[in-house]
Scaffold this motif. Sequence first.
Motif, PDB file in Angstrom:
ATOM      1  N   THR A  99       0.832  -1.206   0.000  1.00  0.00           N
ATOM      2  CA  THR A  99       0.000   0.000   0.000  1.00  0.00           C
ATOM      3  C   THR A  99       0.865   1.254   0.000  1.00  0.00           C
ATOM      4  N   MET A 100       0.463   2.230  -0.813  1.00  0.00           N
ATOM      5  CA  MET A 100       1.166   3.510  -0.867  1.00  0.00           C
ATOM      6  C   MET A 100       0.228   4.643  -0.456  1.00  0.00           C
ATOM      7  N   PHE A 101       0.734   5.514   0.404  1.00  0.00           N
ATOM      8  CA  PHE A 101       0.037   6.723   0.825  1.00  0.00           C
ATOM      9  C   PHE A 101       0.958   7.927   0.617  1.00  0.00           C
ATOM     10  N   PRO A 102       0.405   9.142   0.688  1.00  0.00           N
ATOM     11  CA  PRO A 102       1.281  10.316   0.776  1.00  0.00           C
ATOM     12  C   PRO A 102       2.143  10.217   2.027  1.00  0.00           C
ATOM     13  N   GLY A 103       3.297  10.864   2.013  1.00  0.00           N
ATOM     14  CA  GLY A 103       4.175  10.874   3.180  1.00  0.00           C
ATOM     15  C   GLY A 103       3.472  11.422   4.402  1.00  0.00           C
ATOM     16  N   PHE A 104       3.885  10.951   5.590  1.00  0.00           N
ATOM     17  CA  PHE A 104       3.197  11.286   6.824  1.00  0.00           C
ATOM     18  C   PHE A 104       3.709  12.604   7.409  1.00  0.00           C
ATOM     19  N   ILE A 105       2.775  13.373   7.958  1.00  0.00           N
ATOM     20  CA  ILE A 105       3.066  14.666   8.578  1.00  0.00           C
ATOM     21  C   ILE A 105       2.422  14.654   9.956  1.00  0.00           C
ATOM     22  N   ASP A 106       3.216  14.597  10.996  1.00  0.00           N
ATOM     23  CA  ASP A 106       2.691  14.606  12.359  1.00  0.00           C
ATOM     24  C   ASP A 106       2.297  16.039  12.697  1.00  0.00           C
ATOM     25  N   ALA A 107       1.032  16.230  13.091  1.00  0.00           N
ATOM     26  CA  ALA A 107       0.534  17.584  13.346  1.00  0.00           C
ATOM     27  C   ALA A 107       1.143  18.228  14.580  1.00  0.00           C
ATOM     28  N   MET A 520      -6.375   8.770   8.614  1.00  0.00           N
ATOM     29  CA  MET A 520      -5.281   8.934   7.652  1.00  0.00           C
ATOM     30  C   MET A 520      -5.278  10.340   7.057  1.00  0.00           C
ATOM     31  N   LYS A 521      -6.447  10.942   6.909  1.00  0.00           N
ATOM     32  CA  LYS A 521      -6.520  12.339   6.465  1.00  0.00           C
ATOM     33  C   LYS A 521      -5.781  13.245   7.452  1.00  0.00           C
ATOM     34  N   CYS A 522      -5.894  12.888   8.749  1.00  0.00           N
ATOM     35  CA  CYS A 522      -5.294  13.718   9.788  1.00  0.00           C
ATOM     36  C   CYS A 522      -3.774  13.757   9.712  1.00  0.00           C
ATOM     37  N   LEU A 523      -3.151  12.733   9.144  1.00  0.00           N
ATOM     38  CA  LEU A 523      -1.690  12.771   9.057  1.00  0.00           C
ATOM     39  C   LEU A 523      -1.195  12.923   7.619  1.00  0.00           C
ATOM     40  N   THR A 524      -2.108  13.288   6.720  1.00  0.00           N
ATOM     41  CA  THR A 524      -1.712  13.570   5.334  1.00  0.00           C
ATOM     42  C   THR A 524      -2.271  14.933   4.916  1.00  0.00           C
ATOM     43  N   GLU A 525      -3.436  14.935   4.284  1.00  0.00           N
ATOM     44  CA  GLU A 525      -3.968  16.186   3.728  1.00  0.00           C
ATOM     45  C   GLU A 525      -4.261  17.236   4.791  1.00  0.00           C
ATOM     46  N   SER A 527      -3.109  17.570   7.907  1.00  0.00           N
ATOM     47  CA  SER A 527      -1.911  18.084   8.576  1.00  0.00           C
ATOM     48  C   SER A 527      -1.086  18.951   7.625  1.00  0.00           C
ATOM     49  N   ALA A 528      -1.105  18.624   6.336  1.00  0.00           N
ATOM     50  CA  ALA A 528      -0.446  19.500   5.355  1.00  0.00           C
ATOM     51  C   ALA A 528      -1.114  20.872   5.344  1.00  0.00           C
ATOM     52  N   TYR A 529      -2.448  20.882   5.409  1.00  0.00           N
ATOM     53  CA  TYR A 529      -3.182  22.152   5.477  1.00  0.00           C
ATOM     54  C   TYR A 529      -2.776  22.933   6.722  1.00  0.00           C
ATOM     55  N   GLN A 530      -2.704  22.254   7.858  1.00  0.00           N
ATOM     56  CA  GLN A 530      -2.340  22.929   9.097  1.00  0.00           C
ATOM     57  C   GLN A 530      -1.004  23.650   8.966  1.00  0.00           C
ATOM     58  N   HIS A 531      -0.076  23.057   8.212  1.00  0.00           N
ATOM     59  CA  HIS A 531       1.264  23.625   8.077  1.00  0.00           C
ATOM     60  C   HIS A 531       1.397  24.557   6.860  1.00  0.00           C
ATOM     61  N   PHE A 532       0.275  24.958   6.245  1.00  0.00           N
ATOM     62  CA  PHE A 532       0.298  25.795   5.044  1.00  0.00           C
ATOM     63  C   PHE A 532       1.052  25.109   3.898  1.00  0.00           C
ATOM     64  N   ASP A 534      -0.518  22.430   1.988  1.00  0.00           N
ATOM     65  CA  ASP A 534      -1.459  21.594   1.247  1.00  0.00           C
ATOM     66  C   ASP A 534      -1.352  21.782  -0.260  1.00  0.00           C
ATOM     67  N   ASP A 535      -0.657  22.833  -0.690  1.00  0.00           N
ATOM     68  CA  ASP A 535      -0.433  22.997  -2.133  1.00  0.00           C
ATOM     69  C   ASP A 535       0.724  22.130  -2.628  1.00  0.00           C
ATOM     70  N   LYS A 536       1.507  21.564  -1.693  1.00  0.00           N
ATOM     71  CA  LYS A 536       2.688  20.785  -2.066  1.00  0.00           C
ATOM     72  C   LYS A 536       2.644  19.352  -1.555  1.00  0.00           C
ATOM     73  N   LYS A 537       1.872  19.099  -0.500  1.00  0.00           N
ATOM     74  CA  LYS A 537       1.933  17.823   0.201  1.00  0.00           C
ATOM     75  C   LYS A 537       0.531  17.346   0.565  1.00  0.00           C
ATOM     76  N   GLY A 538       0.455  16.130   1.066  1.00  0.00           N
ATOM     77  CA  GLY A 538      -0.769  15.643   1.679  1.00  0.00           C
ATOM     78  C   GLY A 538      -1.657  14.779   0.815  1.00  0.00           C
ATOM     79  N   THR A 539      -1.532  14.872  -0.509  1.00  0.00           N
ATOM     80  CA  THR A 539      -2.278  14.010  -1.425  1.00  0.00           C
ATOM     81  C   THR A 539      -1.360  13.611  -2.572  1.00  0.00           C
ATOM     82  N   LEU A 540      -1.702  12.497  -3.218  1.00  0.00           N
ATOM     83  CA  LEU A 540      -0.947  12.069  -4.401  1.00  0.00           C
ATOM     84  C   LEU A 540      -1.587  12.720  -5.616  1.00  0.00           C
ATOM     85  N   THR A 541      -1.188  13.958  -5.822  1.00  0.00           N
ATOM     86  CA  THR A 541      -1.750  14.801  -6.873  1.00  0.00           C
ATOM     87  C   THR A 541      -0.645  15.256  -7.798  1.00  0.00           C
TER      88      THR A 541
END
Length: 585
Positions: A99-107, A520-525, A527-532, A534-541
């Motif tokens: 399984t692959m997810f976006p990299g993890f970001i601890d809030a 899983m949203k809480c440690l990907t998309e 948490s990326a939003y929390q750190h400003f 979300d335009d670079k991280k948090g989803t496989l986009t």
Amino acid sequence: MNCSQKKTIMTVKLLKYLPLVFAFTLVVNCKHEAKKTDSKNVATTIFYNGDIVTMEGDTANYVEAIAIKDGVISKVGTENEVMTFKGDATTLIDLEGKTMFPGFIDAHAHFFGFGPQASGANLLPPPDGGIQSIDDLISELSSWATPENIQLTGWIYGLGFDDSQLAEKRFPTKADLDKVSAEHPILILHISAHFCVMNSKALELVGITKDTPNPEGGIIRRMPNGKEPNGVLEEMAAIPYIAKAITPKTPENLAKQAIAGLEMAKSYGYTTAQEGKAMEQHELLAAFAEKGLFDIDIVSYVDHTKSDYLKTKWYSKTYTNNYRIGGLKITLDGSPQGRTAWRTQPYLIPPDGAPKDYKGYPAIPNIEDVANVYRMAFKNNWQILSHANGDAAVDQMIEAMRIASNEYGIKDRRNVMIHGQYVREDQLDSLKQLNVIASLFPLHTFYWGDWHEQLIGEELGQKISPTRTALNKGVKLTIHTDAPVALPNLMRMVWTAVSRTSRSGKIIGQNERLTAYEAMKCLTEWSAYQHFEDDKKGTLTEGKLADLVILSNNPLKVETEAIKDIEVLKTIKEGNVVFDRSLKK
């Protein structure tokens, strides 16, 4: 037929085929041009044949393959679509059903503490360690205290003891630690990171005596019926001295310890880590960054007393050598499991020596002092993280934020309440009004859920870390490990958010459970939003950084109990493998 006539006939025949020649030449040229254009988009790496979860949208979205080029996601889609970006130099990686997810970001965590956690004595109780009694603790410290380990900082130190899990149900004291050594200073850090215990040598070294007064926001615990310190230090009586014990004294040892923490973070899937309360530690982190030590991103939030650091180059929305300052941190109270969180109601079991109406206490008693910190942050449009556990501390935070927002407005600062163990429902409504993110701490349901019910009663104990209520009220949500308070094990964090199961197997707040996808949203998309970010991280986009993790199983498909046993197989930062479990065996 003369020569002139033959030439004429040949010219006519050539003219007849000229359109075909032209067309053929055009096709060849077009193919050549197409090949040239495609070469610009040839992928460095393509992953396929696994559960690839993009984390886009409100429900799980899977793709068959993903292409990476120059550290960025260049294509996601079906295997056929993505394979059109394959070139001679493309590396194909078969996920073999993993399984692959976006990299993890601890809030919220304390990255600077990862090194001491990885290199000091492990004083955690099961399942993360083996300490279940004070004798166990003494034995572990004695085993750790080799000359090589002591020379790291000059102290004997360990992290993670938990009085609620010790057979004696009490804090160790200097008398206990003196059994390990009377020659070397010793400091052990409580699992909450809000208390420490020192031996006699350490108290002598830092100058704490029977005549030393309690500092504001802290307590020096004393011997029964006397003023002699017993070795236990609370909050601001402890915090200034912790770094002395756990920070190496030489550049070589500093780097060695930092690398140990970095490797531990990557082993749990971190591609972005947070230092959640930097003081002078910022200068060390910045020095490490200047030397190119980091291969994942580290974002620091500096203590409000060190706001001048935000006037340096390190305060930025972009990273320099994988490091930046993201904003400020203010701490308003202490630890609920340690009973220093500030409540509006008394604890049912007060600490030793405390009165029956004991409610914990504020870190900053004067509301105007707190409001001035928020004024400073709001005026400069700085993001601020607020540590508030007890509901009285959350009341203070809300009141001070309202004062500041009345003067400077409510903008997109993405301010965050950290922990909020005892936050009330009416306070969540206020967070929504003030545009504050709630970063909650459901790991408490496992580690201390049973203890919370003893401290504040079963009804309130069922409401700790109210993740579902926060979401239902429209509050933006993240969850965190607060490591090194716990190990930075993000899959265990997801499991606790989904299961809400305590050590004894009791369900703590069944109605507050998250789905695995939300966790899983809480440690990907989210948490990326929390750190400003979300335009670079948090989803496989397509267009976002190729920050990825490969897991041994899919947390969205396995039984809940199996989530906590999922391992990170690979951690990938901007297309580069920075951790590979197969190489660690």
